[in-house]
Write a protein that holds these residues in place. Structure first.
Motif, PDB file in Angstrom:
ATOM      1  N   ARG A 178       0.806  -1.222   0.000  1.00 38.48           N
ATOM      2  CA  ARG A 178       0.000   0.000   0.000  1.00 38.48           C
ATOM      3  C   ARG A 178       0.837   1.269   0.000  1.00 38.48           C
ATOM      4  N   THR A 179       2.143   1.155   0.250  1.00 39.64           N
ATOM      5  CA  THR A 179       2.957   2.361   0.443  1.00 39.64           C
ATOM      6  C   THR A 179       4.205   2.353  -0.445  1.00 39.64           C
ATOM      7  N   GLN A 180       4.046   1.975  -1.691  1.00 38.34           N
ATOM      8  CA  GLN A 180       5.212   1.847  -2.566  1.00 38.34           C
ATOM      9  C   GLN A 180       5.859   3.193  -2.870  1.00 38.34           C
ATOM     10  N   LYS A 221       1.614  13.639   2.554  1.00 36.66           N
ATOM     11  CA  LYS A 221       1.531  14.752   1.593  1.00 36.66           C
ATOM     12  C   LYS A 221       0.535  15.826   2.026  1.00 36.66           C
ATOM     13  N   SER A 222      -0.412  15.483   2.917  1.00 39.25           N
ATOM     14  CA  SER A 222      -1.368  16.487   3.380  1.00 39.25           C
ATOM     15  C   SER A 222      -2.040  16.008   4.662  1.00 39.25           C
ATOM     16  N   ALA A 223      -2.671  16.956   5.335  1.00 40.74           N
ATOM     17  CA  ALA A 223      -3.375  16.624   6.578  1.00 40.74           C
ATOM     18  C   ALA A 223      -4.531  17.594   6.757  1.00 40.74           C
ATOM     19  N   LYS A 224      -5.679  17.064   7.100  1.00 37.35           N
ATOM     20  CA  LYS A 224      -6.844  17.914   7.353  1.00 37.35           C
ATOM     21  C   LYS A 224      -7.803  17.192   8.277  1.00 37.35           C
ATOM     22  N   GLY A 225      -8.330  17.930   9.241  1.00 35.60           N
ATOM     23  CA  GLY A 225      -9.272  17.337  10.184  1.00 35.60           C
ATOM     24  C   GLY A 225      -8.618  16.245  10.997  1.00 35.60           C
ATOM     25  N   LEU A 275      -4.462  12.070   8.121  1.00 34.42           N
ATOM     26  CA  LEU A 275      -3.206  12.227   7.404  1.00 34.42           C
ATOM     27  C   LEU A 275      -3.360  11.496   6.083  1.00 34.42           C
ATOM     28  N   GLU A 276      -2.908  12.099   4.981  1.00 31.46           N
ATOM     29  CA  GLU A 276      -2.925  11.412   3.697  1.00 31.46           C
ATOM     30  C   GLU A 276      -1.500  11.261   3.200  1.00 31.46           C
ATOM     31  N   ASP A 277      -1.127  10.048   2.821  1.00 32.41           N
ATOM     32  CA  ASP A 277       0.250   9.821   2.372  1.00 32.41           C
ATOM     33  C   ASP A 277       0.370   9.929   0.855  1.00 32.41           C
TER      34      ASP A 277
END
Length: 435
Positions: free
Chosen positions: A11-13, A45-49, A52-54
């Motif tokens: 999932r994290t290549q 790459k981003s974060a909200k609420g 965390l989004e990778d």
């Protein structure tokens, strides 16, 4: 564990590729030791609420929350807007600015000991300067801290942080003889140690909730007993509320315990997600840092640093504390209830296999072994099964997109909901069945 690692790697290549590149530039691939975990940390790459989004577009419900600093969640609208507005006017002045006055006003009203304030850019600096103040005021050198107490990387306090406590934390330290350690919540033993160094005791520094050492609340009678001894000895009583300040109420934890510290260190929440450290103290203590009054040989030389009190941090902190001031009753009630639910349900489903410590919206699961029946201090916590805790946290990352920094406590923010706690409990139940 091997299956979970396989799932995670699949999932994290993109994270794997970027982390290999990061290792070319950065020591161990990271810029903070604890951010590394096996087989490699995902790259955000981003974060909200609450998310965390990778870089592989996995979205994790986050219980790390920026080292526990984001009580409103990631990128909350009031803070984001305040910072955007400030950027139009500049973000680094290097001079006195009005935003500093506005943040200090709200802190001073909420934190009684903050008769005078000095800003820095990290909690490490805040505790380093607090210790320097104590030594300057008293003319003494010895500082007492708590076994497992974490006050940042300052050489003054980098002792007895990680088990085993009798082994030095680092090479390159030259002043360890002037730091002694106390066992949390054991007043009799702690007073014995303090009495042995009372003639050279500059002060003590204590977290009201031991954060990195196991998310363990200090008992009120313990703190009162330490404070009484220290202040009768004409030494300085310092509370490190970098984690606890504004976490459980609008203000610090110490007034609820009827304590009267000389200095309080703040950080994390009061910066609104931007770099900050704050030394708050009584006038007569803080005046030792006044360079217009004190001779060189008498003063506590406390700077702040190039980026201290920069307007971006100041407005982010002010927006956060203003939101807590306006909506604090509902926010604290909500997150404390969620924390209580998490602790109770985890204790229930693991049924004697764990002890869950914490307070309010903070919680940590300890997998017990070696006959441990209670966790009152960092020594108790260190005897628990840390490897199993890391496996538990990693399984949630790999399979369920739930992020705890492996081995660390969890923090609930206002962005979390009851459904998030339910999901975390459900996957914890699955893990329990496979133990």
């Amino acid at each position: 564990m091997e299956l979970n690692i396989k799932i995670y790697k699949n999932r994290t290549q993109n994270s794997a590729a970027l982390f290999e590149k990061s290792k070319k530039y950065h020591v161990n691939g990271v810029s903070h030791n604890i951010r590394f975990f096996e087989p490699y940390p995902f790259v955000t790459k981003s974060a909200k609420g609450k998310f965390l989004e990778d870089v592989d577009s996995n979205k994790y419900v986050d219980y790390w929350m920026g080292h526990w600093s984001l009580i409103l969640g990631h990128s909350p609208k009031p803070v984001r807007q305040a910072v955007k507005d400030q950027l139009d006017s500049g973000w680094m002045y290097g001079t006195v600015n009005k935003s500093t006055l506005e943040l200090s006003d709200i802190i001073q009203k909420a934190v009684p000991v903050s008769e005078k304030i000095r800003y820095v850019t990290s909690g490490t600096e805040a505790t380093m300067y607090a210790v320097r103040l104590a030594r300057s005021v008293t003319g003494k050198k010895t500082i007492a801290k708590i076994d497992g107490g974490w006050h940042g990387y300052t050489s003054d306090l980098l002792k007895t942080v990680n088990w085993p406590f009798d082994v030095s934390e680092s090479s390159g330290l030259v002043d360890e003889k002037h730091v002694v350690s106390l066992p949390l919540n054991d007043l009799e033993k702690s007073l014995e140690i303090l009495k042995m160094v009372k003639d050279d005791l500059a002060g003590t520094i204590i977290e009201p909730v031991l954060g990195g050492g196991g998310c363990i609340p200090a008992e009120e009678d313990y703190l009162k007993g330490i404070q009484e001894f220290v202040q009768k000895n004409n030494s300085i009583f310092i509370l490190d509320e970098i984690v606890t300040g504004f976490r459980f109420r609008f203000g610090c934890l110490y007034p609820t315990m009827k304590l009267d510290p000389d200095i309080v260190a703040l950080g994390k929440i009061v910066g609104g997600g931007f770099p900050i450290g704050v030394i708050c103290g009584k006038n007569e203590i803080m005046d030792h840092a006044n360079t217009t009054k004190q001779e060189k040989s008498e003063r506590a030389y406390i700077g702040g640093g190039t980026f201290s009190a920069n307007p971006a941090t100041m407005v982010a902190g002010h927006a956060t504390l203003s939101e807590l001031e306006k909506k604090g009753d509902s926010i604290y009630s909500k997150i404390d209830d969620l924390g209580e639910e998490a602790r109770n349900q985890l204790q229930k489903i693991f049924d004697g296999k764990v002890i869950v410590t914490g307070k309010g919206a903070l919680f940590m699961t300890h997998f017990i072994k070696d006959g441990i029946t209670q966790i009152k201090n960092a020594s108790d916590a260190a005897k628990c099964d840390k490897e199993l805790l890391q496996k538990y946290h990693f399984e949630m990352i790999a399979r369920d997109e739930i992020f705890f920094l492996p081995g660390k406590l969890g923090a609930i923010s206002n962005a979390h909901e009851k459904s998030d706690i339910k999901k975390m409990i459900d996957v914890s139940s699955r893990f329990c069945e496979t133990m």
